[in-house]
Design a protein around this motif. Structure first.
Motif, PDB file in Angstrom:
ATOM      1  N   ASP A 162       0.813  -1.192   0.000  1.00  0.00           N
ATOM      2  CA  ASP A 162       0.000   0.000   0.000  1.00  0.00           C
ATOM      3  C   ASP A 162       0.864   1.267   0.000  1.00  0.00           C
ATOM      4  N   GLN A 163       1.724   1.384   1.017  1.00  0.00           N
ATOM      5  CA  GLN A 163       2.463   2.631   1.179  1.00  0.00           C
ATOM      6  C   GLN A 163       3.745   2.659   0.360  1.00  0.00           C
ATOM      7  N   LEU A 164       4.380   1.521   0.198  1.00  0.00           N
ATOM      8  CA  LEU A 164       5.686   1.525  -0.453  1.00  0.00           C
ATOM      9  C   LEU A 164       5.619   2.028  -1.899  1.00  0.00           C
ATOM     10  N   PRO A 165       4.620   1.603  -2.705  1.00  0.00           N
ATOM     11  CA  PRO A 165       4.570   2.160  -4.064  1.00  0.00           C
ATOM     12  C   PRO A 165       4.409   3.680  -4.045  1.00  0.00           C
ATOM     13  N   ALA A 166       3.589   4.189  -3.105  1.00  0.00           N
ATOM     14  CA  ALA A 166       3.382   5.635  -3.021  1.00  0.00           C
ATOM     15  C   ALA A 166       4.683   6.345  -2.660  1.00  0.00           C
TER      16      ALA A 166
END
Lengths: 322, 348
Positions: A162-166
């Motif tokens: 969830d957060q890592l791509p962002a």
């Protein structure tokens, strides 16, 4: 000619995008007669804020880079040499990790960017090294490495789905999410940082001669350098906090401008401002048009800008060391 | 005193050894990658390599869990069996972004490692290496949506819980049949175009055919994002305007709450018509996060949103049934409201 080129780039930026709008539609919408209400929303809410933000950020990074290269008398210096990008990046990815709203993420980026430079200054002062360029730069590198470690730690802790791509996307720089409100928020800081650079461009140019020479010409090198650092920090932190980390522009655009104007800072600055703005507008237009997916700006600036720069270099012309 | 402690220690060790001996009876299976692995007949301590596997393991044999890949959030706890709430967060072991330390893994004394998801050469290698390093059997299970019933049966057998596996598999098969029946009643041209919005800005999305958007495809929604090379991608709001999706499904509460006021989303058909739906996410997401058996209830939820007329689904009753059956927790009135109450259109 410069103004013409910039105007052309801005117009091109306004015409291009994935939403189908013909140049006539764009022109009609701009003068207040949109072909349909949706065209107005797309142009005023989405595309133009991006074009304006790209121009502002490109100009800001190029000017900051030009000023840094002059006052540090080093052609390899970029506006984030003292760690402002890493600091702002750390603040922003921390915000993403904590799941904060977008505005808070931007504020954290800005605050951490400024805070990083404040820390660098404090350390340099404590070492009685404010007058020595090398000490300031080394302090900057140490603090930047620390912020870089913080970024790595946040990436490790982030939710990989969830957060890592962002986080990764943000660190490569993008204007995909830009809004009118973001432009309005970044504008005062960027203008406040650019004004001293423009107003003091003569004096800043004298720093390129060396501190002693500058002093004989009546310029207090230490204080002026501090002012340049603060101004460049302000604009870079503002740019990074809304657009993410965009490499290459602050380093390369001043060189490209110098190939036209030569090394004198007072002549260099306006050209660097215009070239940075035009280049960033065009690169951002490419970022939203190449694929259905947004291409991060950091990748494009490197891929498109690198060869252009090498070509300019090969063509000869005036060089840095003149 | 010291002797007493020693005796207790010896007794404990003996009990452990006895348990180990019981579990040590093994047989050989073939996992999704074709590897022959020797597994215990009755695995008592199972390490799930990532969130999808942990969800699967939780639904089949919660008392065999040795930990979570990530600690469950406060909002998830009411929907989890009490005995699993305080299990340690051990980290994950799934190729990208490994966070588990192999020594931590071993100190949890697992007798089986299970991974559930895409089967690629990377994961096959990872399984082989970890098994060689730790001496613990490592089974890989294919994680695609259509194979869920077969997976539940196979893993049920593997975990010595064949009845439970059969029950859950039957539910999964019935769900797929129900969705097919609904789709048979909805002609192609009445299936809406759908955009999956992730992140607070809503501009992160997933391509058609990706594991993150698989259930949109399954319920017949036409994902506006064409098939791409990778699962997740970031797009510009202008691109969304050009796509003009009729329905937006989001997993981000912040986005769902603010989209109606965000200038760059104005005029998008889904936003204009109030067709923005926030997928519930506790204890596991309805759309993905993780892409596991939790998506079965997501299928029904999404079918009800996309085809309110054809899909005559009482979603509260369905959620209650699914949570009771799969998660072992029956949500009360307040919990249901908390879970589904935000699922309406923002500003409704």
């Amino acid at each position: 000619m410069l103004a013409l080129g910039l105007a052309g780039a801005l117009a091109t930026g306004a015409m291009l995008g994935p939403y189908p709008l013909s140049p006539v539609d764009v022109a009609d919408t701009l003068i207040g007669h949109p072909p349909d209400p949706q065209a107005a929303i797309v142009l005023w809410n989405i595309r133009l804020p991006r074009v304006v933000a790209a121009a502002l950020i490109g100009a800001a990074l190029a000017a900051a880079g030009a000023a840094y290269q002059t006052v540090f008398r080093n052609p390899l210096v970029a506006p984030d040499i003292l760690g402002v990008s890493q600091g702002a990046g750390f603040g922003a990815v921390l915000g993403i990790l904590l799941g904060l709203p977008v505005l808070a993420i931007q504020l954290m980026g800005f605050a951490f960017g400024i805070g990083t430079i404040a820390l660098v200054m404090a350390i340099a002062l404590a070492l009685r090294g404010m007058g020595q360029v090398l000490v300031v730069v080394l302090c900057g590198m140490a603090v930047a490495a620390l912020a870089g470690a913080g970024i790595s730690l946040v990436k490790l802790m982030a939710d990989p789905d969830d957060q890592l791509p962002a986080i990764t996307f943000w660190l490569m720089g993008s204007l995909a999410g830009i809004k009118q409100a973001d432009v309005a928020a970044a504008l005062p800081a960027i203008v406040a940082g650019l004004l001293p650079l423009i107003a003091l461009r003569w004096r800043i140019g004298l720093l390129a001669l060396g501190d002693d020479e500058a002093r004989t010409l009546g310029v207090e090198a230490g204080r002026l350098r501090l002012l340049v650092i603060l101004s460049a920090t302000l604009v870079t932190a503002a740019a990074v906090s809304v657009a993410g980390v965009i490499g290459w522009v602050g380093l390369m655009v001043p060189h490209m401008a110098r190939l036209i104007t030569g090394p004198r800072f007072d002549r260099l600055l306006p050209v660097a401002l215009a070239m940075g703005a035009a280049l960033m507008v065009l690169v951002d237009a490419a970022a939203r048009c190449i694929a259905q997916q947004e291409v991060p700006l950091g990748i494009l600036t490197a891929v498109l800008g690198g060869p252009v720069f090498l070509w300019l270099l090969a063509r000869g012309g005036r060089t840095w060391a003149e | 005193m010291r002797r007493l402690r020693l005796t207790a220690l010896v007794a404990g060790a003996l009990a452990l050894a006895a348990a180990a001996a019981l579990a040590a009876e093994t047989h050989t299976i073939t996992d999704a990658t074709g590897r022959q692995i020797e597994v215990p007949n009755d695995p008592r301590r199972v390490f799930a390599a990532g969130p999808p596997a942990a969800t699967l393991l939780y639904t089949l044999k919660p008392d065999a869990m040795v930990g979570w890949p990530r600690a469950p959030g406060a909002e998830d706890l009411p929907f989890l069996r009490p005995e699993t709430r305080d299990l340690p967060a051990l980290g994950r072991l799934t190729g990208k972004g490994d966070t588990v330390n192999l020594e931590v893994l071993l100190s949890a004394r697992p007798d089986l490692i299970v991974d559930y998801g895409t089967v690629t050469a990377t994961y096959r290698d990872l399984a082989r290496r970890v098994q060689a390093q730790t001496g613990t059997p490592y089974a890989l299970i294919d994680g695609s949506l259509p194979t869920i019933p077969a997976t539940l049966r196979r893993l049920g057998d593997l975990l010595a819980e064949p009845e439970r596996g059969g029950t859950l598999a039957a539910y999964a098969e019935a769900t797929f049949a129900e969705i097919d029946a609904i789709l048979a009643a909805v002609p192609e041209d009445r299936r809406p175009s759908v955009y999956l919005a992730r992140g607070p800005e809503g501009i992160e999305t997933a391509a058609r055919g990706s594991i993150n958007a698989e259930i949109i495809d399954r319920v017949g929604g036409r994902n506006v994002v064409g098939a791409g090379p990778d699962g997740l991608l970031t797009v510009s709001p202008e691109q969304v305007q050009a796509w003009a999706p009729e329905v937006i499904v989001t997993i981000d509460a912040d986005f769902a709450a603010h989209v109606s006021a965000m200038p760059e989303w104005q005029g998008v058909p889904a936003v204009r018509d109030g067709q923005v739906y926030l997928a519930p996410s506790a204890p596991f997401g309805f759309i993905d996060s993780p892409p596991s058996v939790n998506r079965l209830i997501g299928l029904k939820w999404l079918a009800e949103k996309l085809y309110p007329e054809e899909a005559r689904i009482d979603i509260e009753a369905e959620v209650t049934r699914f949570y009771t059956l799969f998660y072992g927790v029956t949500p009360d009135r307040a919990a249901l409201d908390g879970l589904l109450g935000t699922a309406g259109h923002p500003g409704e």
